[in-house]
Design a protein around this motif. Structure first.
Motif, PDB file in Angstrom:
ATOM      1  N   GLY B  32       0.555  -1.188   0.113  1.00  0.00           N
ATOM      2  CA  GLY B  32       0.123  -0.114  -0.039  1.00  0.00           C
ATOM      3  C   GLY B  32       0.767   1.431   0.063  1.00  0.00           C
ATOM      4  O   GLY B  32       0.674   2.542   0.171  1.00  0.00           O
ATOM      5  N   ALA B  33       2.247   0.700  -0.619  1.00  0.00           N
ATOM      6  CA  ALA B  33       2.894   2.566  -0.074  1.00  0.00           C
ATOM      7  C   ALA B  33       2.376   3.197  -1.512  1.00  0.00           C
ATOM      8  O   ALA B  33       2.801   1.888  -2.686  1.00  0.00           O
ATOM      9  N   THR B  34       3.131   4.126  -2.348  1.00  0.00           N
ATOM     10  CA  THR B  34       3.104   4.409  -3.216  1.00  0.00           C
ATOM     11  C   THR B  34       4.457   4.812  -3.986  1.00  0.00           C
ATOM     12  O   THR B  34       5.487   4.353  -3.145  1.00  0.00           O
ATOM     13  N   SER B  35       4.872   5.366  -4.747  1.00  0.00           N
ATOM     14  CA  SER B  35       5.784   4.820  -5.496  1.00  0.00           C
ATOM     15  C   SER B  35       7.140   5.644  -4.609  1.00  0.00           C
ATOM     16  O   SER B  35       8.432   4.951  -4.632  1.00  0.00           O
ATOM     17  N   ALA B  36       6.856   6.808  -4.200  1.00  0.00           N
ATOM     18  CA  ALA B  36       8.417   7.870  -3.477  1.00  0.00           C
ATOM     19  C   ALA B  36       8.987   6.566  -1.994  1.00  0.00           C
ATOM     20  O   ALA B  36       9.664   6.326  -1.793  1.00  0.00           O
ATOM     21  N   PRO B  37       7.636   6.235  -1.725  1.00  0.00           N
ATOM     22  CA  PRO B  37       8.465   5.217  -0.056  1.00  0.00           C
ATOM     23  C   PRO B  37       8.946   4.240  -0.803  1.00  0.00           C
ATOM     24  O   PRO B  37      10.160   3.931   0.019  1.00  0.00           O
ATOM     25  N   LYS B  86       9.736  -0.878  10.466  1.00  0.00           N
ATOM     26  CA  LYS B  86      10.670  -1.190  11.090  1.00  0.00           C
ATOM     27  C   LYS B  86      11.480  -0.071  10.735  1.00  0.00           C
ATOM     28  O   LYS B  86      11.375   0.831  11.264  1.00  0.00           O
ATOM     29  N   MET B  87      11.296   0.100   9.408  1.00  0.00           N
ATOM     30  CA  MET B  87      11.513   1.794   9.316  1.00  0.00           C
ATOM     31  C   MET B  87      10.867   2.973   9.875  1.00  0.00           C
ATOM     32  O   MET B  87      11.646   4.158   9.801  1.00  0.00           O
ATOM     33  N   ARG B  88       9.653   2.851   9.384  1.00  0.00           N
ATOM     34  CA  ARG B  88       8.698   4.152  10.321  1.00  0.00           C
ATOM     35  C   ARG B  88       8.997   4.021  12.094  1.00  0.00           C
ATOM     36  O   ARG B  88       8.813   5.037  12.174  1.00  0.00           O
ATOM     37  N   GLU B  89       8.877   3.274  12.698  1.00  0.00           N
ATOM     38  CA  GLU B  89       9.142   3.158  14.070  1.00  0.00           C
ATOM     39  C   GLU B  89      10.697   3.718  13.878  1.00  0.00           C
ATOM     40  O   GLU B  89      10.944   4.730  15.030  1.00  0.00           O
ATOM     41  N   LEU B  92      12.090   7.600  11.122  1.00  0.00           N
ATOM     42  CA  LEU B  92      10.530   7.998  10.406  1.00  0.00           C
ATOM     43  C   LEU B  92      10.497   9.622   9.775  1.00  0.00           C
ATOM     44  O   LEU B  92      10.507   9.668   8.859  1.00  0.00           O
ATOM     45  N   GLN B  93      11.218   9.931  10.654  1.00  0.00           N
ATOM     46  CA  GLN B  93      11.707  11.664  10.740  1.00  0.00           C
ATOM     47  C   GLN B  93      12.855  11.279   9.040  1.00  0.00           C
ATOM     48  O   GLN B  93      12.001  12.165   7.825  1.00  0.00           O
ATOM     49  N   GLN B  94      13.696  11.036   9.118  1.00  0.00           N
ATOM     50  CA  GLN B  94      14.757  10.456   7.745  1.00  0.00           C
ATOM     51  C   GLN B  94      14.008  10.033   6.619  1.00  0.00           C
ATOM     52  O   GLN B  94      14.370  10.293   5.678  1.00  0.00           O
ATOM     53  N   PHE B  95      13.233   8.896   6.887  1.00  0.00           N
ATOM     54  CA  PHE B  95      12.101   8.142   6.224  1.00  0.00           C
ATOM     55  C   PHE B  95      12.242   9.492   4.496  1.00  0.00           C
ATOM     56  O   PHE B  95      11.531   9.674   3.915  1.00  0.00           O
ATOM     57  N   GLU B  96      10.356  10.145   6.194  1.00  0.00           N
ATOM     58  CA  GLU B  96       9.686  11.048   5.118  1.00  0.00           C
ATOM     59  C   GLU B  96       9.998  12.005   4.348  1.00  0.00           C
ATOM     60  O   GLU B  96       9.904  12.488   3.525  1.00  0.00           O
ATOM     61  N   ALA B  97      11.176  12.144   4.954  1.00  0.00           N
ATOM     62  CA  ALA B  97      12.209  13.481   4.608  1.00  0.00           C
ATOM     63  C   ALA B  97      12.531  13.104   3.135  1.00  0.00           C
ATOM     64  O   ALA B  97      12.386  13.603   1.765  1.00  0.00           O
ATOM     65  N   ARG B 117      21.103  10.586   2.558  1.00  0.00           N
ATOM     66  CA  ARG B 117      22.777   9.971   3.846  1.00  0.00           C
ATOM     67  C   ARG B 117      22.310  10.300   4.661  1.00  0.00           C
ATOM     68  O   ARG B 117      22.355   9.508   6.028  1.00  0.00           O
ATOM     69  N   ALA B 118      21.230  11.305   5.746  1.00  0.00           N
ATOM     70  CA  ALA B 118      20.846  11.054   6.953  1.00  0.00           C
ATOM     71  C   ALA B 118      20.252   9.933   7.029  1.00  0.00           C
ATOM     72  O   ALA B 118      19.827   8.879   8.054  1.00  0.00           O
ATOM     73  N   LEU B 119      19.285   9.085   5.727  1.00  0.00           N
ATOM     74  CA  LEU B 119      18.971   7.974   6.455  1.00  0.00           C
ATOM     75  C   LEU B 119      19.240   7.128   6.084  1.00  0.00           C
ATOM     76  O   LEU B 119      19.004   5.907   7.026  1.00  0.00           O
ATOM     77  N   ASN B 120      20.646   6.550   5.917  1.00  0.00           N
ATOM     78  CA  ASN B 120      20.897   5.382   5.075  1.00  0.00           C
ATOM     79  C   ASN B 120      22.020   5.484   6.765  1.00  0.00           C
ATOM     80  O   ASN B 120      22.262   4.661   6.913  1.00  0.00           O
ATOM     81  N   LYS B 121      22.156   6.623   7.446  1.00  0.00           N
ATOM     82  CA  LYS B 121      22.814   6.545   8.593  1.00  0.00           C
ATOM     83  C   LYS B 121      22.626   6.210   9.721  1.00  0.00           C
ATOM     84  O   LYS B 121      22.687   5.441  10.335  1.00  0.00           O
ATOM     85  N   CYS B 122      21.190   6.755   9.364  1.00  0.00           N
ATOM     86  CA  CYS B 122      19.813   6.072  10.999  1.00  0.00           C
ATOM     87  C   CYS B 122      19.598   4.388  10.496  1.00  0.00           C
ATOM     88  O   CYS B 122      19.468   4.193  11.230  1.00  0.00           O
TER      89      CYS B 122
END
Lengths: 131, 156
Positions: B32-37, B86-89, B92-97, B117-122
């Motif tokens: 149920g996620a769209t293409s960008a996520p 798990k990513m959202r838990e 979340l902030q980096q993923f959404e950004a 890079r922030a997401l990869n680091k997290c």
């Protein structure tokens, strides 16, 4: 006043070149040297072009890598999307088979879902029934 | 049931098959996620669900019939849902950004390196997942870690 009187009052003087001689006649082209030489300009342009092509090459490598990254991101998503599509296709197929069975129940020896090809390979259905 | 024939291309509404999946097939939620996520999490799905994905693709190579790989397909979907949860838990902030940046940049990774890079680091710190692009030449910096790329956003 007679002619002999003039000759007597102004002493005779032979017209001679100036002391030290005439200065040399300037007949050579006189074009002052301005700006960098042709060789320098040619060299500069060549160097600039070489650097430009170097950057183009670098950019092509980078573009290729970006393309590869994009392709791999899609490859990683293929199983997920295919699985979802398969479930939907399976659901539609089962519904179509049930529909066919219901429609053709009075025809004797009718095989529901039998392929028109004499080949067991799976083919997705060519048409759908719009309800 | 109206069984008269309508050509599909002249239909005024998209085809909708109301019959549910047979009840013998276990139920599984769709991602149920769209293409960008999905694009944002693609490499982590690839890393986290590698075994399930490969199993499913090997199964599909055996037989293309949808009925043949339903079980493996459910595992793939459950694994992807698990990862996205798990990513959202955790991030979340980096993923959404990151996926919002992808939405605004025509879904290209190139202009979104900073949030990426922030997401990869997290993701590495919290879940131990690393983004690797398969087939990168040894000794070459992977494109997502290049500091000053030549190609970026046209608008600064």
């Amino acid at each position: 006043m007679s002619r002999s009187m003039i000759t007597m009052s102004i002493p005779f003087r032979q017209d001679m070149p100036p002391v030290g001689g005439f200065e040399a006649v300037r007949y050579k082209r006189n074009l002052p040297l301005r700006g960098p030489s042709g060789l320098a300009i040619l060299g500069g342009v060549t160097a600039l072009c070489a650097y430009g092509f170097y950057r183009v090459g670098k950019g092509n490598i980078e573009k290729r890598e970006l393309q590869r990254e994009k392709i791999w991101s899609r490859i990683h998503l293929v199983p997920l999307l295919l699985a979802e599509g398969d479930r939907d296709a399976y659901r539609r197929e089962q519904a179509a088979l049930a529909r066919e069975k219901e429609i053709m129940k009075e025809v004797k020896d009718w095989e529901v879902g039998k392929s028109v090809y004499n080949n067991p390979r799976y083919r997705s259905s060519e048409y759908i029934v719009v309800l | 049931m109206n069984s008269s024939f309508h050509p599909g291309e002249s239909s005024s509404h998209p085809f909708h098959e109301p019959t549910p999946l047979p009840y013998s097939i276990p139920k599984v939620n769709e991602v149920g996620a769209t293409s960008a996520p999905l694009k944002s999490s693609a490499f982590f799905i690839g890393a986290y669900c590698k075994e399930f994905n490969e199993d499913f693709m090997l199964c599909k190579a055996e037989n293309r019939e949808p009925a043949h790989c339903l079980k493996e397909g459910r595992r793939v979907t459950r694994c992807a849902i698990d990862l996205i949860n798990k990513m959202r838990e955790n991030c979340l902030q980096q993923f959404e950004a990151h996926w919002n940046c992808l939405e605004l940049n025509n879904q290209q990774y190139g202009p979104c390196r900073k949030p990426e890079r922030a997401l990869n680091k997290c993701m590495f710190e919290k879940l131990g997942l690393v983004k690797t692009i398969p087939g990168t030449a040894p000794g070459q910096t992977p494109i997502h870690e290049v500091d000053n790329p030549l190609y970026g956003r046209m608008q600064k």
